[in-house]
Design an enzyme around this catalytic site. Structure first.
Site, PDB file in Angstrom:
ATOM      1  N   MET A  27      22.410  46.594 -25.650  1.00 35.29           N
ATOM      2  CA  MET A  27      22.134  45.178 -25.426  1.00 35.29           C
ATOM      3  C   MET A  27      23.431  44.389 -25.599  1.00 35.29           C
ATOM      4  SD  MET A  27      18.270  44.447 -26.724  1.00 35.29           S
ATOM      5  CE  MET A  27      18.613  44.324 -28.448  1.00 35.29           C
ATOM      6  N   LEU A  30      29.027  44.912 -28.315  1.00 41.81           N
ATOM      7  CA  LEU A  30      29.342  46.306 -28.647  1.00 41.81           C
ATOM      8  C   LEU A  30      30.150  46.413 -29.931  1.00 41.81           C
ATOM      9  CD1 LEU A  30      30.288  47.600 -25.080  1.00 41.81           C
ATOM     10  CD2 LEU A  30      28.052  47.609 -26.213  1.00 41.81           C
ATOM     11  N   HIS A  34      28.205  51.758 -30.837  1.00 42.42           N
ATOM     12  CA  HIS A  34      28.030  51.928 -29.387  1.00 42.42           C
ATOM     13  C   HIS A  34      29.172  52.756 -28.800  1.00 42.42           C
ATOM     14  CE1 HIS A  34      26.031  47.815 -29.885  1.00 42.42           C
ATOM     15  NE2 HIS A  34      25.063  48.566 -29.397  1.00 42.42           N
TER      16      HIS A  34
HETATM   17  O1  PAF Z   1      18.997  49.898 -29.105  1.00 43.64           O
HETATM   18  C1  PAF Z   1      19.131  48.995 -28.251  1.00 43.64           C
HETATM   19  O2  PAF Z   1      20.193  48.400 -28.118  1.00 43.64           O
HETATM   20  C2  PAF Z   1      17.962  48.635 -27.366  1.00 43.64           C
HETATM   21  O3  PAF Z   1      16.756  48.750 -28.045  1.00 43.64           O
HETATM   22  C3  PAF Z   1      17.920  49.451 -26.057  1.00 43.64           C
HETATM   23  C4  PAF Z   1      17.730  50.927 -26.310  1.00 43.64           C
HETATM   24  C5  PAF Z   1      19.205  49.222 -25.275  1.00 43.64           C
HETATM   25  C6  PAF Z   1      16.742  48.974 -25.200  1.00 43.64           C
HETATM   26  O4  PAF Z   1      16.840  47.607 -24.904  1.00 43.64           O
END
Ligand code: PAF
Length: 278
Positions: A27, A30, A34
């Protein structure tokens, strides 16, 4: 790095690249957690797609959808520097056009823990992840163990819906003081940021009891809770010791693989963390 804005564009891009593909769903906002997923995907696949979509369907009323941190320019720069092949950036209208009414729900598993506190959350997660997998069609999709229940929900939906994807679990990345990395850490006030490592200390306290031979689920939960309760800035949502696969709360002895997980609020910011025991 290519940028794709609609499911049709994403599918066409994938169609032109039949080799091994990794997907890192995010989402945005970052952080190193991530980036560790991205690096793993780059190492294990011929090509990597990262998606950035702040999914409105997984936020409940009164939750932090509007103020969820967004920093698109920085995210794109980081992904480009790492060597990601494409970024998938659908708009809410591309994902949920007018008249949208199809949802993916995972029973049982998704109702516990986070699901009990955030009733529509996993319906939103399961739906968006299914749509992302369907548009990107990766061979592997990378998820962090910090969101332990999300990882299990995604594995279950992939299995139950016969989706041909390998769901890869990646370890939680922590700050030097133990706080699990999360986009939400960015809006902790300085005193709450100083208090928040109590989550990992609470997990460590219970894990130390487990390592010393304690198997009473009540005693293990109490060890974590006592550490949390010593921090006045932490408002506890739950302390759970659950069967690692079903996430059903353990009564009595914890003698199989178990997940100890916590949720607590620090001011307006709700954080979660977990550790596997056994
Ligand atoms: O973990 C996240 O950032 C969100 O829940 C995801 C997996 C991108 C789904 O929107």
């Amino acid at each position: 790095m290519d940028a794709l804005a609609t499911p049709a564009e994403m599918r066409a891009w994938r169609g032109a690249r039949p080799g091994g593909l990794g997907l890192v769903p995010t989402m945005g906002a970052l952080h190193e957690g991530h980036l560790s997923l991205v690096r793993r995907s780059l190492a294990e696949n011929a090509a990597t797609v990262a998606s950035i979509f702040v999914n409105p369907a997984q936020f409940g009323p009164g939750e932090d959808f509007e103020r969820y941190p967004r920093d698109g320019e920085r995210d794109l720069r980081l992904l480009r520097e790492l060597g990601v092949d494409a970024v998938y950036l659908p708009s809410p209208a591309a994902m949920y056009p007018d008249g949208y009414e199809t949802w993916v729900t995972v029973d049982g598993l998704a109702r516990r823990l986070e699901g009990a506190s955030r009733p529509a959350h996993f319906r939103g997660v399961a739906t968006v992840v299914t749509k992302l997998l369907n548009a990107v069609r990766p061979d592997r999709a990378y998820f962090g163990r910090k969101d332990a229940q999300q990882l299990r929900v995604v594995r279950r939906l992939a299995r139950d819906l016969d989706l041909p994807v390998d769901v890869v679990a990646c370890d939680t990345v922590r700050e030097p003081d133990g706080l699990a990395m999360s986009s939400r850490n960015a809006y902790l006030s300085p005193p709450d940021r100083a208090a928040a490592p109590v989550l990992s200390r609470a997990l460590a306290a219970a894990a130390a009891r487990f390592a010393a031979g304690e198997r009473s689920s009540d005693a293990l939960r109490a060890a974590a809770r006592a550490t949390l309760e010593a921090e006045p800035r932490a408002a506890i949502d739950y302390v759970s010791l659950a069967d690692s696969a079903s996430l059903a709360e353990i009564a009595g002895e914890a003698d199989g693989p178990a997940l100890l997980s916590l949720a607590a609020r620090f001011g307006p910011v709700r954080l979660i963390d977990n550790v596997e025991l056994g």
